[in-house]
Structure formats: structure tokens, C-alpha cells
Design a protein around this motif. Structure first.
Motif, PDB file in Angstrom:
ATOM      1  N   GLU A 137      15.278 -70.345 -39.500  1.00 42.42           N
ATOM      2  CA  GLU A 137      14.668 -71.678 -39.547  1.00 42.42           C
ATOM      3  C   GLU A 137      13.282 -71.653 -40.184  1.00 42.42           C
ATOM      4  N   GLY A 139      12.559 -70.826 -43.175  1.00 45.09           N
ATOM      5  CA  GLY A 139      12.577 -71.167 -44.591  1.00 45.09           C
ATOM      6  C   GLY A 139      12.308 -70.001 -45.522  1.00 45.09           C
ATOM      7  N   LYS A 141      13.121 -67.254 -48.059  1.00 47.20           N
ATOM      8  CA  LYS A 141      14.201 -67.115 -49.036  1.00 47.20           C
ATOM      9  C   LYS A 141      14.656 -65.679 -49.233  1.00 47.20           C
ATOM     10  N   SER A 361      21.019 -70.237 -45.330  1.00 48.95           N
ATOM     11  CA  SER A 361      19.762 -69.895 -44.658  1.00 48.95           C
ATOM     12  C   SER A 361      19.608 -68.392 -44.429  1.00 48.95           C
TER      13      SER A 361
END
Length: 413
Positions: A137, A139, A141, A361
Motif C-alpha cells: 500500500e 506505492g 514500484k 501492487s
């Protein structure tokens, strides 16, 4: 003339050595930072050993081929004793040695590492062995989460307890970000179902061995069941101490605690009574798990755990992603290549667990293996498949899986 002949031979020898050296596979550096000393050393060593075994197997098979060139892997390892600052320093050290990925299995140290792994010019992939939802969660990459999101376990475990008529639960779970998340998610779902949390007494499973104080406070509230857990070794102590203090209720174990290893420490499952937790590796008899169960103890003189098994498979997934990406140094391309690399899955015919893909994700598609103990005796494991969006997708997973002896359930949230 004699001098000339000697010089010719020397030049030829140097040329041959140079040619031979250049013909060898180049190395791709992988790092591991985790607890290799202290109370949690067993946990950290199991993760490291799984990665180490995979690296040795891949290298023994000739390594990988990228752009027509052969590469092998070099695994570097450093102890961080679950110290966030040390973990970050270790990661920077690996990166200075040109590491493209770093394995770690504690969210307290993963989170700070994930604040630096996207720094321009110093990027590396974080291979995160943690079930906390927060890891995907954030973010980031360049993260790959190599095990199941614990939300699946929260629902399955709480539902099991309610079916037994247990509504009063005391919590004695490990301190730290992971434990905090587990307690919060479990409390929310438990209360939503109509249950009562009688008390919440977190304890440090990474440094303590005497849990009498939090257990006494928990038992005093007369719970039907206790939510417990952290590293397996100290979780075994919690069970043993709770029983010696007169607790006769059930146990729900967070997924970090592994009941097969705990059973070994406790000399069997009898003292565990009625319990639910993650199923052991060999409780799901994949052909690959059976082979792994034999090979791993021979090499490392330890029993097989999910820590070693899942990280063994995760290292193979990373190797395939590197091959699929066509690069050995562009970590964004390597991370983006995971869906392609896992398109056909890593199945249980060759691996100790199965991977069917990866979420955008970063969470790998790994089924949640759960197992109960009833009146001191182990029950068969059940696999909960959480990622399919449709019945058709779930049916395809069942068809491809080599786990034919265990029930598979589609977990819909």
C-alpha cells in the motif's frame, strides 16, 4: 631463441587465461539483511537459507541467460538484528556492491528500506517476505511481496473460532508494526462479527522469553481463545507458559508463527490443544515440497519452514524475471517483467510452493495454507485462493495446481 620461445609461451598463457576468465559467467549480486543473531535469529536464518539454496541450485544449473550472455548469482548477507538504521545501512552497502535486489523478512526494517530503494541512481528491488498489507500500500514500484496478505488469515481464523462458539478473545501478539497491524485488523473483524476483545497485551517476541506478565493479565479476563504469535520459537514459549498457568482455551496464531516448527519445539501437538494457524510446508504434499523436505535438511541441518520454502521459490521468480526483462541492471524493467516471468506459474511439481502470478501492487499470487489442531491432533491443511476475480479464474488455478490432496477454497472478500 630460447628467450623468444619463453616470451611466446607467456603471452599465449596470458591470452588463454584472459579468454578463459572472460568466458565465465558474470555475477549478479543479491543481498539479504535480517536478524542473524538474537532471539529472532532462527527466523532470519531460515529466510536466508531458502534464498541461499535457490542461488546454489540456479548456479549449479548454469545460471541464467540474458542477452545471449551467461550470469550466475552472488548472495551477500548481513545481520541487522531488526534495527531499522542497520538494515538501511546494510542495503546501501549491498547497493554499493551493485546489488539489484535485497531480501528482508521484517516489516520494521522493510519500511525504512522502502524509503530509499527508489533513490535515483541507487535503485534496487525489495524482496519483501511479509504478510502485512501495508507493504503493497506504500506505492513502491520496486517491491515484490513474496507471501500472502494476512487479511485472508484474519477472516479464516476468526470464522473458525466463531464456529466453535468462542466470542471472547484476549490478544497477546508481538510488538512492532506487523503485530500492530495484525491486532488492529483482527480486532476490527472480530468485533464486526459480534465478538469481544477482553484485553490487548502486546509483548516483544523478538527480545523476551518470559511472557508471564501479559499472559496473566490476559488469562484474568477469562477468554475463550487467545490471539498470539510472532517468531515461532517464542510463540512456542507463549503456548507452553499459558498452559502451565492454567489456560485451557483455544489459540489463534498470527501467520508469522508456524505450527509445524512449534510442534517440533513442544514435542508434539498435544499441548497446543485447539488451535488454528498456517499449515506446514509438507502439510500440502506438492511433489516439489516432498523433494525439498529431503534436500533442505541435508544441506542446512534444519527442518523445513515456510520461511525457507517461500524465499527459495521467490529467488527463482526473481531469476526468471531478470531473464524475461532482458537486462541485469535496469531494476524497473526487471520488476515490470514479473508478470511475464510468472505467466505459466512456478508450480509444485518443481517447487515447495506454488506461485500463479503477481498483483500490480507487487503481491505474488500464493495460496494461504491453513491448518487446525483439534484436541491436540493435527487436521488436514486447506488452501485459500484469494486473487481470482471470477469462478472461471479460480477453476483454472485448481486445474493448474499440483495440490490435489488438499481442499482449495476461493476466498472472496
Amino acid at each position: 631463441m630460447k628467450y623468444l620461445k619463453v616470451m611466446v609461451c607467456l603471452v599465449a598463457a596470458v591470452f588463454f587465461m584472459s579468454w578463459a576468465g572472460n568466458s565465465k559467467a558474470d555475477e549478479i549480486v543479491i543481498g539479504y539483511t535480517g536478524p542473524l543473531s538474537g532471539v529472532a535469529a532462527e527466523y532470519g536464518q531460515d529466510i536466508l537459507s531458502g534464498v541461499d539454496m535457490a542461488v546454489k541450485d540456479i548456479n549449479a544449473a548454469g545460471g541464467i541467460t540474458v542477452g545471449g550472455k551467461k550470469y550466475t548469482f552472488k548472495l551477500e548477507r548481513l545481520d541487522d538484528r531488526i534495527d531499522p538504521t542497520q538494515a538501511v545501512n546494510n542495503a546501501r552497502r549491498f547497493k554499493s556492491n551493485k546489488a539489484i535486489a535485497v531480501f528482508n523478512g521484517v516489516f520494521n526494517t522493510l519500511a525504512p528500506m522502502m524509503k530509499i530503494n527508489e533513490e535515483k541512481g541507487n535503485e534496487f528491488i525489495v524482496m519483501a517476505y511479509t504478510s502485512t498489507p501495508k507493504v503493497t500500500e506504500m506505492g513502491n514500484k520496486l517491491v515484490v511481496a513474496t507471501t500472502v496478505d494476512f487479511t485472508t488469515y484474519v477472516h479464516v481464523f476468526a470464522d473458525w473460532a466463531f464456529k466453535k462458539g468462542w466470542k471472547n478473545c484476549a490478544m497477546v501478539v508481538t510488538l512492532g508494526a506487523y503485530g500492530d497491524e495484525w491486532r488492529s485488523a483482527f480486532k476490527e473483524y472480530w468485533i464486526k462479527k459480534g465478538g469481544v476483545i477482553t484485553t490487548d497485551k502486546p509483548a516483544n517476541y523478538f527480545t523476551e522469553t518470559d511472557f508471564s506478565a501479559p499472559l496473566a493479565a490476559a488469562i484474568a479476563t477469562k477468554p475463550d481463545v487467545m490471539l498470539i504469535g510472532g517468531p515461532s520459537a517464542t510463540t512456542a514459549l507463549v503456548i507452553e507458559q499459558a498452559r502451565s498457568m492454567g489456560f485451557k482455551g483455544g489459540f489463534i496464531m498470527v501467520d508469522q508463527a508456524k505450527q509445524d516448527y512449534i510442534a517440533k519445539l513442544l514435542g508434539g501437538t498435544k499441548v497446543m490443544g485447539n488451535l488454528i494457524g498456517t499449515g506446514g510446508v509438507v502439510s500440502v504434499p506438492f511433489p516439489g515440497a516432498t523433494i525439498f523436505e529431503k534436500r533442505y535438511p541435508e544441506q542446512y541441518k534444519k527442518m523445513v519452514t515456510w520461511e525457507c520454502a517461500l524465499n527459495y521459490t521467490a529467488m527463482h521468480a526473481l531469476a526468471r524475471a531478470i531473464e524475461a526483462s532482458g537486462t541485469v541492471d535496469d531494476v524497473y524493467k526487471i520488476r515490470d517483467a514479473f508478470p511475464t516471468a510468472l505467466a505459466n506459474g512456478l508450480l509444485g511439481d518443481k517447487f515447495p510452493n506454488e506461485v500463479f502470478g503477481i498483483e500490480k501492487s507487487g503481491r505474488m499470487h500464493v495460496a494461504a495454507s491453513t491448518q487446525t489442531i483439534t484436541n491436540g491432533k493435527s487436521d488436514p491443511s486447506t488452501l485459500y485462493v484469494w486473487w481470482p476475480k471470477t469462478q472461471k479464474e479460480f477453476d483454472l488455478v485448481k486445474k493448474r495446481s499440483t495440490a490435489k490432496q488438499n481442499e482449495s477454497i476461493w476466498m472472496r472478500f
